[in-house]
Write an enzyme that holds these catalytic residues in place. Structure first.
Site, PDB file in Angstrom:
ATOM      1  N   GLU A 133      35.645 -11.891  44.787  1.00  0.00           N
ATOM      2  CA  GLU A 133      36.983 -12.719  44.799  1.00  0.00           C
ATOM      3  C   GLU A 133      37.152 -13.432  46.205  1.00  0.00           C
ATOM      4  O   GLU A 133      38.467 -14.002  46.356  1.00  0.00           O
ATOM      5  CB  GLU A 133      38.125 -12.054  44.547  1.00  0.00           C
ATOM      6  N   HIS A 175      45.582  -8.686  46.123  1.00  0.00           N
ATOM      7  CA  HIS A 175      45.368  -9.076  44.784  1.00  0.00           C
ATOM      8  C   HIS A 175      45.307  -7.773  43.851  1.00  0.00           C
ATOM      9  O   HIS A 175      44.378  -6.980  44.163  1.00  0.00           O
ATOM     10  CB  HIS A 175      44.134  -9.882  44.300  1.00  0.00           C
ATOM     11  N   HIS A 227      45.774  -5.618  39.872  1.00  0.00           N
ATOM     12  CA  HIS A 227      45.999  -5.756  38.521  1.00  0.00           C
ATOM     13  C   HIS A 227      46.832  -4.521  37.858  1.00  0.00           C
ATOM     14  O   HIS A 227      46.937  -3.911  37.073  1.00  0.00           O
ATOM     15  CB  HIS A 227      44.268  -5.018  37.709  1.00  0.00           C
ATOM     16  N   TYR A 274      65.967  -9.389  45.538  1.00  0.00           N
ATOM     17  CA  TYR A 274      64.735  -8.659  46.467  1.00  0.00           C
ATOM     18  C   TYR A 274      63.448  -9.775  46.146  1.00  0.00           C
ATOM     19  O   TYR A 274      62.767 -10.060  46.913  1.00  0.00           O
ATOM     20  CB  TYR A 274      64.480  -7.540  46.333  1.00  0.00           C
TER      21      TYR A 274
END
Length: 212
Positions: free
Chosen positions: A75, A94, A96, A121
């Site tokens: 990535e 990053h 999942h 927030y």
């Protein structure tokens, strides 16, 4: 290796373990990066965030080419696009994570505002989060999509994939990613209920408090 780089490597691994142990990512999914004075640190390919080793982290030069450590995550195009679009960013996370990824899979998720402002927030730590069209993991096709949105947005959702969050420090990026995931959880838990969102004036006032 400088003392500052060694400290960042240690911090990188501690936060990776923390994210993994608390269920923000599973198996070898997700990847992290942090800016150095002379390049970047990134997670190695197929590594588990819970078992990162400081000395085996992948080091990239300023152009994103691997210079030492284990082979880097596929990535890299995603991370490097964020750093290109946001020169102030010092970390990119990053994940999942379950709820944010679920939102990225829903047909009716607003592509311009994927994480509705239901708490102050998420506005202060993350801001508005656009949904980017699907690209294959690791594909360079994500670069122009990130460059189009990231200059004005600290975080995005990748369609059918998951969240990507930047911060002015690596720790800030981790905290913002956690806030995004918790807000995504609230959004889905209240999905069939009459939710009171923050009004536009309140969002604008909160947005002024956020370091962009």
């Amino acid at each position: 290796m400088t003392l500052g780089e060694q400290r960042l490597r240690d911090e990188f691994c501690r936060w990776g373990e923390s994210l993994f142990m608390r269920g923000y990512t599973a198996g070898s999914s997700g990847n992290l990066s942090a800016r150095l004075a002379d390049g970047f640190l990134v997670t190695p390919t197929n590594s588990c965030l819970g078992y990162l080793e400081p000395g085996r982290l992948s080091k990239l030069d300023a152009q994103g080419a691997a210079v030492s450590g284990d082979a880097p995550t596929k990535e890299i195009p995603l991370h490097m696009a964020f750093y290109e679009a946001r020169p102030q960013a010092a970390g990119v996370v990053h994940l999942h994570s379950t709820y944010a990824t679920a939102l990225s899979c829903l047909e009716d998720t607003d592509p311009e505002d994927a994480i509705p402002p239901i708490t102050p927030y998420v506005v202060m730590r993350v801001g508005r989060v656009p949904l980017l069209p699907y690209t294959h993991p690791g594909s360079a096709d994500v670069r122009p999509l990130v460059l189009a949105k990231a200059p004005n947005h600290a975080a995005v959702l990748l369609a059918n994939h998951g969240p990507v969050v930047s911060g002015r420090s690596f720790r800030d990026a981790v905290f913002a990613a956690e806030e995004l995931e918790e807000t995504a959880k609230l959004v889905l838990l209240t999905r069939q209920l009459a939710v009171r969102r923050l009004d536009a004036q309140t969002v604008a006032e909160l947005d002024q408090r956020r370091q962009k």
